[in-house]
Design a protein around this motif. Structure first.
Motif, PDB file in Angstrom:
ATOM      1  N   ALA A   1     -42.911 -25.423  38.091  1.00 47.30           N
ATOM      2  CA  ALA A   1     -41.528 -25.898  38.669  1.00 47.30           C
ATOM      3  C   ALA A   1     -41.246 -27.434  38.312  1.00 47.30           C
ATOM      4  N   ARG A   2     -42.448 -28.046  38.334  1.00 44.13           N
ATOM      5  CA  ARG A   2     -42.277 -29.642  37.859  1.00 44.13           C
ATOM      6  C   ARG A   2     -41.866 -29.820  36.272  1.00 44.13           C
ATOM      7  N   GLN A   3     -42.631 -28.874  35.565  1.00 44.41           N
ATOM      8  CA  GLN A   3     -42.312 -28.917  33.874  1.00 44.41           C
ATOM      9  C   GLN A   3     -40.985 -28.396  33.890  1.00 44.41           C
ATOM     10  N   ALA A   4     -40.324 -27.624  34.509  1.00 45.77           N
ATOM     11  CA  ALA A   4     -39.037 -27.015  34.371  1.00 45.77           C
ATOM     12  C   ALA A   4     -38.129 -27.970  34.804  1.00 45.77           C
ATOM     13  N   LEU A   5     -38.298 -28.514  35.717  1.00 39.59           N
ATOM     14  CA  LEU A   5     -37.172 -29.703  36.246  1.00 39.59           C
ATOM     15  C   LEU A   5     -37.310 -30.814  35.433  1.00 39.59           C
ATOM     16  N   LYS A   6     -38.465 -31.229  34.997  1.00 35.70           N
ATOM     17  CA  LYS A   6     -38.372 -32.411  33.995  1.00 35.70           C
ATOM     18  C   LYS A   6     -37.728 -32.140  32.771  1.00 35.70           C
ATOM     19  N   ALA A   7     -37.745 -30.683  32.288  1.00 33.64           N
ATOM     20  CA  ALA A   7     -37.218 -30.480  31.189  1.00 33.64           C
ATOM     21  C   ALA A   7     -35.570 -30.398  31.168  1.00 33.64           C
ATOM     22  N   ARG A   8     -35.054 -30.354  32.531  1.00 35.39           N
ATOM     23  CA  ARG A   8     -33.673 -30.385  32.739  1.00 35.39           C
ATOM     24  C   ARG A   8     -33.426 -31.851  33.044  1.00 35.39           C
TER      25      ARG A   8
ATOM     26  N   PRO B   1     -35.273 -36.849  36.955  1.00 30.43           N
ATOM     27  CA  PRO B   1     -36.376 -37.906  37.271  1.00 30.43           C
ATOM     28  C   PRO B   1     -37.511 -37.676  38.116  1.00 30.43           C
ATOM     29  N   GLY B   2     -38.738 -38.162  37.911  1.00 31.38           N
ATOM     30  CA  GLY B   2     -40.007 -37.906  38.778  1.00 31.38           C
ATOM     31  C   GLY B   2     -39.548 -38.601  40.058  1.00 31.38           C
ATOM     32  N   SER B   3     -38.726 -39.429  40.435  1.00 30.45           N
ATOM     33  CA  SER B   3     -38.455 -40.136  41.621  1.00 30.45           C
ATOM     34  C   SER B   3     -37.659 -39.046  42.471  1.00 30.45           C
ATOM     35  N   ARG B   4     -37.147 -38.150  41.933  1.00 32.54           N
ATOM     36  CA  ARG B   4     -36.515 -36.961  42.889  1.00 32.54           C
ATOM     37  C   ARG B   4     -37.167 -35.638  43.113  1.00 32.54           C
ATOM     38  N   ILE B   5     -38.518 -35.829  42.602  1.00 36.40           N
ATOM     39  CA  ILE B   5     -39.321 -34.476  42.701  1.00 36.40           C
ATOM     40  C   ILE B   5     -40.646 -35.009  43.600  1.00 36.40           C
ATOM     41  N   VAL B   6     -40.991 -34.292  44.805  1.00 34.04           N
ATOM     42  CA  VAL B   6     -42.205 -34.577  45.646  1.00 34.04           C
ATOM     43  C   VAL B   6     -42.713 -33.305  45.591  1.00 34.04           C
ATOM     44  N   SER B   7     -44.246 -33.124  45.599  1.00 30.20           N
ATOM     45  CA  SER B   7     -44.692 -32.011  45.621  1.00 30.20           C
ATOM     46  C   SER B   7     -46.351 -32.056  46.230  1.00 30.20           C
ATOM     47  N   LYS B   8     -46.528 -30.932  46.855  1.00 29.82           N
ATOM     48  CA  LYS B   8     -48.108 -31.105  47.552  1.00 29.82           C
ATOM     49  C   LYS B   8     -48.664 -29.572  47.431  1.00 29.82           C
TER      50      LYS B   8
END
Length: 244
Positions: free
Chosen positions: A216-223, A226-233
């Motif tokens: 999911a992170r890779q797909a969002l960054k490809a879109r 920005p990383g500042s709008r992605i949080v993950s755990k």
């Protein structure tokens, strides 16, 4: 040879750890939502005044020595000293065994709450991507965003029917459920949701299975998100125990 009772007795190190770091609570309520999901209320003086925010974690001692499982509290009433957890008994193991046997009145020791996800003030739109282990977080975010449009969710699950029952009990209404075995459909559903939200300052919250988070992170960054709008755990990964 020591007796069975002696074998079960906590050692000095475990007793010291429990006394210094764990909070003593009792099980106030248990609700079986479905075959594998259970809502559990814990209460105790030790929970009063605790520092908690949506996304924080609470570790519950489910066996000994030093055997705990991590939950994301749905609500945490620091005035009354009471919290609610959603448990998912997904297989064999100490955590699932505890969920199946826990009863009202049982003593329960917990560690925390502690910070796990930095969600901020949740002022803008939120999209959650996860699985059954993310349902408690989704409910906590729904409660925190009361009076506004709640989070939009896409979850990969073992059973759509059983997961729908759990989410209904939690008041999580806007969720797309895709069975885990259908990998292509899951990514398609997530992609469709992201295409509707990626340009409006949405916060993307990724939790659950480590591999799915990475995808999911890779797909969002490809879109271009920005990383500042992605949080993950990552809450779990195949073959690994005790992740939180």
């Amino acid at each position: 040879m020591p007796s069975t009772e002696e074998e079960r007795r906590p050692g000095l190190l475990e007793r010291t750890f429990d006394r210094l770091l764990l909070r003593n609570t009792r099980v106030a309520a248990v609700q079986q939502v479905s075959e594998r999901f259970r809502l559990i209320d814990l209460e105790g003086e030790a929970l009063k005044g605790a520092a908690w925010a949506p996304g924080h974690k609470l570790q519950v001692k489910v066996a000994g020595p030093f055997t705990a499982r991590t939950f994301t509290p749905i609500v945490f009433d620091v005035m009354r000293g009471r919290t609610r957890l959603l448990g998912y008994a997904h297989g064999a193991g100490p955590g699932s065994d505890w969920l199946r046997r826990v009863q009202v009145g049982d003593a329960c020791q917990v560690f925390g709450p502690h910070r796990s996800l930095a969600l901020g003030d949740l002022a803008g739109p939120v999209v959650l991507h996860g699985d059954e282990t993310s349902f408690g977080l989704a409910a906590a975010v729904v409660a925190a965003m009361a009076g506004r449009e709640g989070p939009r969710c896409v979850f990969e699950v073992e059973s759509r029917a059983e997961s729908a029952l759990a989410l209904q009990a939690l008041g999580v209404a806007t969720a797309v459920l895709v069975e885990r075995r259908d990998e292509a459909l899951r990514m398609q559903a997530a992609s469709e949701l992201w295409s509707q939200c990626s340009g409006d300052g949405t916060l993307f919250v990724l939790t659950g299975r480590a591999q799915s988070i990475q995808q999911a992170r890779q797909a969002l960054k490809a879109r271009g998100v920005p990383g500042s709008r992605i949080v993950s755990k990552a809450y779990w990964a195949p073959g690994k125990a005790g992740m939180d």
